[in-house]
Design a protein around this motif. Structure first.
Motif, PDB file in Angstrom:
ATOM      1  N   THR A   1      28.002  21.564  10.591  1.00  0.00           N
ATOM      2  CA  THR A   1      29.030  20.195  10.262  1.00  0.00           C
ATOM      3  C   THR A   1      30.092  20.706  11.543  1.00  0.00           C
ATOM      4  OG1 THR A   1      30.370  22.176   9.309  1.00  0.00           O
ATOM      5  CG2 THR A   1      28.774  20.663   7.937  1.00  0.00           C
ATOM      6  N   THR A   2      30.246  21.971  12.288  1.00  0.00           N
ATOM      7  CA  THR A   2      31.023  21.828  13.427  1.00  0.00           C
ATOM      8  C   THR A   2      30.840  21.297  14.358  1.00  0.00           C
ATOM      9  OG1 THR A   2      31.730  23.979  12.660  1.00  0.00           O
ATOM     10  CG2 THR A   2      32.270  23.543  14.793  1.00  0.00           C
ATOM     11  N   VAL A   3      29.185  21.611  14.617  1.00  0.00           N
ATOM     12  CA  VAL A   3      28.617  20.543  15.731  1.00  0.00           C
ATOM     13  C   VAL A   3      28.782  19.224  15.520  1.00  0.00           C
ATOM     14  CG1 VAL A   3      26.419  20.264  17.051  1.00  0.00           C
ATOM     15  CG2 VAL A   3      26.783  22.514  16.501  1.00  0.00           C
TER      16      VAL A   3
ATOM     17  N   ALA B   1      22.853  14.192  17.918  1.00  0.00           N
ATOM     18  CA  ALA B   1      23.861  13.645  17.257  1.00  0.00           C
ATOM     19  C   ALA B   1      24.949  12.460  18.283  1.00  0.00           C
ATOM     20  CB  ALA B   1      24.836  14.572  16.808  1.00  0.00           C
ATOM     21  N   VAL B   2      25.152  13.095  19.110  1.00  0.00           N
ATOM     22  CA  VAL B   2      25.844  12.096  20.209  1.00  0.00           C
ATOM     23  C   VAL B   2      25.149  10.916  20.651  1.00  0.00           C
ATOM     24  CG1 VAL B   2      26.579  11.852  22.703  1.00  0.00           C
ATOM     25  CG2 VAL B   2      27.231  14.132  21.237  1.00  0.00           C
ATOM     26  N   ASN B   3      23.939  10.839  20.836  1.00  0.00           N
ATOM     27  CA  ASN B   3      23.037   9.897  21.284  1.00  0.00           C
ATOM     28  C   ASN B   3      22.781   8.882  19.992  1.00  0.00           C
ATOM     29  OD1 ASN B   3      21.199   8.363  23.023  1.00  0.00           O
ATOM     30  ND2 ASN B   3      19.610   9.238  21.956  1.00  0.00           N
ATOM     31  N   ILE B   4      22.639   9.478  18.891  1.00  0.00           N
ATOM     32  CA  ILE B   4      22.848   8.514  17.865  1.00  0.00           C
ATOM     33  C   ILE B   4      23.924   7.898  17.275  1.00  0.00           C
ATOM     34  CG2 ILE B   4      22.045   8.313  15.241  1.00  0.00           C
ATOM     35  CD1 ILE B   4      20.072  10.665  15.750  1.00  0.00           C
ATOM     36  N   ILE B   5      25.062   8.639  17.523  1.00  0.00           N
ATOM     37  CA  ILE B   5      26.211   7.971  17.224  1.00  0.00           C
ATOM     38  C   ILE B   5      26.759   6.860  18.401  1.00  0.00           C
ATOM     39  CG2 ILE B   5      28.687   8.462  17.202  1.00  0.00           C
ATOM     40  CD1 ILE B   5      28.353  11.239  16.168  1.00  0.00           C
TER      41      ILE B   5
ATOM     42  N   LEU C   1      15.910   7.903  22.313  1.00  0.00           N
ATOM     43  CA  LEU C   1      15.272   8.453  21.260  1.00  0.00           C
ATOM     44  C   LEU C   1      14.069   9.340  21.076  1.00  0.00           C
ATOM     45  CD1 LEU C   1      15.842   5.427  18.940  1.00  0.00           C
ATOM     46  CD2 LEU C   1      17.388   7.445  18.785  1.00  0.00           C
ATOM     47  N   SER C   2      13.295   8.931  22.343  1.00  0.00           N
ATOM     48  CA  SER C   2      12.119   9.879  22.606  1.00  0.00           C
ATOM     49  C   SER C   2      12.760  11.337  22.840  1.00  0.00           C
ATOM     50  CB  SER C   2      11.463   9.452  23.660  1.00  0.00           C
ATOM     51  OG  SER C   2      10.431  10.322  23.875  1.00  0.00           O
ATOM     52  N   ILE C   3      13.841  11.557  23.660  1.00  0.00           N
ATOM     53  CA  ILE C   3      14.488  12.894  23.957  1.00  0.00           C
ATOM     54  C   ILE C   3      14.829  13.355  22.495  1.00  0.00           C
ATOM     55  CG2 ILE C   3      16.280  13.920  25.056  1.00  0.00           C
ATOM     56  CD1 ILE C   3      16.132  11.845  27.146  1.00  0.00           C
ATOM     57  N   CYS C   4      15.541  12.479  21.683  1.00  0.00           N
ATOM     58  CA  CYS C   4      15.740  13.118  20.163  1.00  0.00           C
ATOM     59  C   CYS C   4      14.713  13.814  19.478  1.00  0.00           C
ATOM     60  CB  CYS C   4      16.764  12.153  19.299  1.00  0.00           C
ATOM     61  SG  CYS C   4      18.299  11.573  20.257  1.00  0.00           S
ATOM     62  N   ARG C   5      13.659  13.054  19.347  1.00  0.00           N
ATOM     63  CA  ARG C   5      12.376  13.363  18.925  1.00  0.00           C
ATOM     64  C   ARG C   5      11.926  14.728  19.478  1.00  0.00           C
ATOM     65  NH1 ARG C   5       7.048  10.237  18.598  1.00  0.00           N
ATOM     66  NH2 ARG C   5       7.024  10.606  20.745  1.00  0.00           N
ATOM     67  N   THR C   6      11.769  14.662  20.723  1.00  0.00           N
ATOM     68  CA  THR C   6      11.556  16.132  21.458  1.00  0.00           C
ATOM     69  C   THR C   6      12.321  17.133  21.167  1.00  0.00           C
ATOM     70  OG1 THR C   6      10.604  14.440  23.375  1.00  0.00           O
ATOM     71  CG2 THR C   6      10.871  17.060  23.548  1.00  0.00           C
ATOM     72  N   ILE C   7      13.461  17.005  20.987  1.00  0.00           N
ATOM     73  CA  ILE C   7      14.598  17.965  20.637  1.00  0.00           C
ATOM     74  C   ILE C   7      14.449  18.438  19.415  1.00  0.00           C
ATOM     75  CG2 ILE C   7      16.955  18.615  20.361  1.00  0.00           C
ATOM     76  CD1 ILE C   7      17.507  16.909  23.061  1.00  0.00           C
ATOM     77  N   VAL C   8      14.456  17.456  18.411  1.00  0.00           N
ATOM     78  CA  VAL C   8      14.440  18.138  16.873  1.00  0.00           C
ATOM     79  C   VAL C   8      12.828  18.354  16.749  1.00  0.00           C
ATOM     80  CG1 VAL C   8      14.396  17.089  14.719  1.00  0.00           C
ATOM     81  CG2 VAL C   8      16.014  16.077  16.102  1.00  0.00           C
TER      82      VAL C   8
END
Length: 385
Positions: free
Chosen positions: A245-247, A285-289, A348-355
Motif C-alpha cells: 500500500t505504501t508503494v 503501478a505508475v505506468n498503469i496509472i 505494458l509489455s514491460i509491466c508483464r515482464t516485471i510482474v
C-alpha cells in the motif's frame, strides 16, 4: 518583536513598524495576535535599514535560526547561516532589488545556530524614498518539510526512470534472444547438412572453410543468445519485503501531480507485505496509472480507483478508471501493440515482464465504464491476512 519606531515626516511606514494601535493595550493585543499567527504559519518577519545598517527580526525568525530571542544580530552574522550557493544567489537578487527598488523571493538552505539543516523561503521588498532605497523588509518561512517531500518525489521519479530503462532493455533483449534463436538454429542445420552432402564431392577448399565458419559462428551467436537469456532470467531485481500500500501511494504521487484533474479513490483491504522488487512494482503501478490518466483526458469525470485484496497466497491490486475502456481484439501486453500516437508499445509489455519476473501475473478487463488492470504478487510468508 519589532519596536514600534516613530516615522519621520513623509516616510512611508514599513511592514514591521506600521499599523500598531496608539493605545498600549491594543498594541499589546495586536503583537500577541501577530506572533501567534506568525508561529502557526512558521513565518517570521525581518527588516533591514539600509541607511543605518540595522537588522531586525521577529521572534519567529529567531526561532527559525535557533538563536536566542532578542539577541543582537548583524546582517554579516545572519548570512553566515546560509549555504554558499544560496548566499551567492541571494546576494545577486538583493543587489538587483536595491538598485531597482523591486522585490524577490528565493528558497535558501541554512544551517541553524544549533547545527540543524533547514530550508527557508525568503521574500524581500525594497522601500524607496525620493528614488533612493532606504529599507528592505520581508518574510522568512520554514519550508523544510516541503523540500523533503519534493526530494522524495524526485528520488522516486529517478528510481522509476532507471527501472523503466532497465526493464525496457531487458524486454527487448529477451525478445531478440527468443526471435533469433530459431533462425540461428536453421543456419546451423543447413550448414551442417550441406557440409555432409558435399563430403563425397570434390569442392574447393575455400568453400569448405566457408561452410565450416558459417556453422561455427552461428553456434557462437546462439551461445551468446542463450547466455543473454540466462542473464535476463537471473536479473530479476532486488527482492525485498515491503508494504504494497505504501508503494501504491508513492506511485500516485509520481504518476499524477497535485495539479492534475484526476481524483483518486483508494481502498486498501490488505496491509500485509509482499516479497518483490519494490522499485519495479512501483514502475508497474505508475505506468498503469499514467495510462489511465491519459485515457480519461477530456472526460467530464476523471477518477481512478485503486484497491488491494488477498486471494490465497497472493495480494491482488486493481487499478480502474472511468475512461472509454479498452479496444476490442487488442493484445495489450505484446510489444508490437500500441494505442498511443507516437508510442513504442512496450509499456505494458514491460509491466508483464516485471510482474511475471517477480512471481506474479497481470491481466486487463474492459469494465462497464472504463478499463480495469489487475496484477497479483506473492504474499510474504507470515504476512497477516
Amino acid at each position: 518583536m519589532f519596536e514600534n519606531k516613530p516615522q519621520s515626516a513623509g516616510k512611508q511606514p514599513s511592514l514591521c513598524s506600521c499599523s500598531l494601535p496608539s493605545d498600549p493595550k491594543d498594541a499589546t493585543d495586536y503583537r500577541k495576535m501577530y506572533e501567534r499567527v506568525s508561529k502557526m504559519a512558521s513565518i517570521g518577519v525581518w527588516e533591514f535599514d539600509l541607511l543605518r545598517h540595522e537588522l531586525s527580526w521577529s521572534d519567529a525568525v529567531y526561532d527559525l535560526f535557533e538563536v536566542p530571542r532578542g539577541k543582537a544580530i548583524t546582517r554579516c552574522a545572519a548570512v553566515q547561516f546560509y549555504s554558499g550557493e544560496s548566499r551567492i544567489e541571494m546576494e545577486a537578487l538583493r543587489a538587483q532589488a536595491i538598485e531597482s527598488g523591486g522585490s524577490f523571493s528565493i528558497d535558501i538552505k541554512v544551517t541553524t545556530a544549533l547545527g540543524n539543516l533547514r530550508w527557508i523561503n525568503l521574500t524581500a521588498d525594497v522601500e524607496q524614498e525620493n528614488g533612493i532605497s532606504v529599507r528592505i523588509f520581508g518574510t522568512k518561512q520554514d519550508i523544510t518539510e516541503r523540500k523533503r517531500a519534493q526530494e522524495q518525489v524526485k528520488h522516486l521519479q529517478s528510481e522509476r526512470t532507471h527501472t523503466a530503462s532497465r526493464a525496457a532493455m531487458g524486454s527487448i533483449a529477451a525478445t531478440l534472444a527468443h526471435e533469433l534463436s530459431q533462425p540461428l538454429a536453421c543456419i546451423v542445420s543447413y550448414a551442417t547438412g550441406t557440409a555432409e552432402y558435399l563430403k563425397s564431392v570434390q569442392i574447393p577448399a575455400p568453400a569448405a572453410i566457408g561452410l565450416r565458419e558459417i556453422e561455427v559462428n552461428a553456434l557462437r551467436a546462439g551461445d551468446v543468445m542463450r547466455r543473454m537469456r540466462r542473464m535476463i532470467e537471473k536479473g530479476r531485481g532486488n527482492s525485498e519485503p515491503f508494504d504494497l500500500t505504501t508503494v501504491l501511494k508513492d506511485a500516485v504521487i509520481v504518476a499524477c501531480p497535485p495539479s492534475a484533474k484526476v481524483s483518486f479513490k483508494l481502498q486498501f483491504g490488505h496491509s500485509g507485505t509482499v516479497a518483490a522488487d519494490r522499485v519495479q512494482v512501483m514502475q508497474v503501478a505508475v505506468n498503469i496509472i499514467r495510462n489511465a490518466s491519459e485515457a480519461m483526458e477530456g472526460s467530464r469525470d476523471q477518477e481512478i480507483f485503486i484497491a488491494t485484496h488477498e486471494e490465497g497466497d497472493f495480494i491482488i491490486v486493481t487499478i480502474a478508471d472511468t475512461g472509454p475502456g479498452l479496444p476490442a481484439d487488442l493484445n495489450l501486453f505484446e510489444p508490437v501493440d500500441s494505442s498511443k500516437a507516437g508510442g513504442m508499445g512496450i509499456g505494458l509489455s514491460i509491466c508483464r515482464t516485471i510482474v511475471e519476473g517477480n512471481g506474479g501475473k497481470i491481466w486487463a478487463l474492459s469494465a462497464a465504464s472504463g478499463a480495469q488492470f489487475c496484477f497479483k504478487l506473492p504474499k510474504l510468508d507470515g504476512s497477516p491476512g
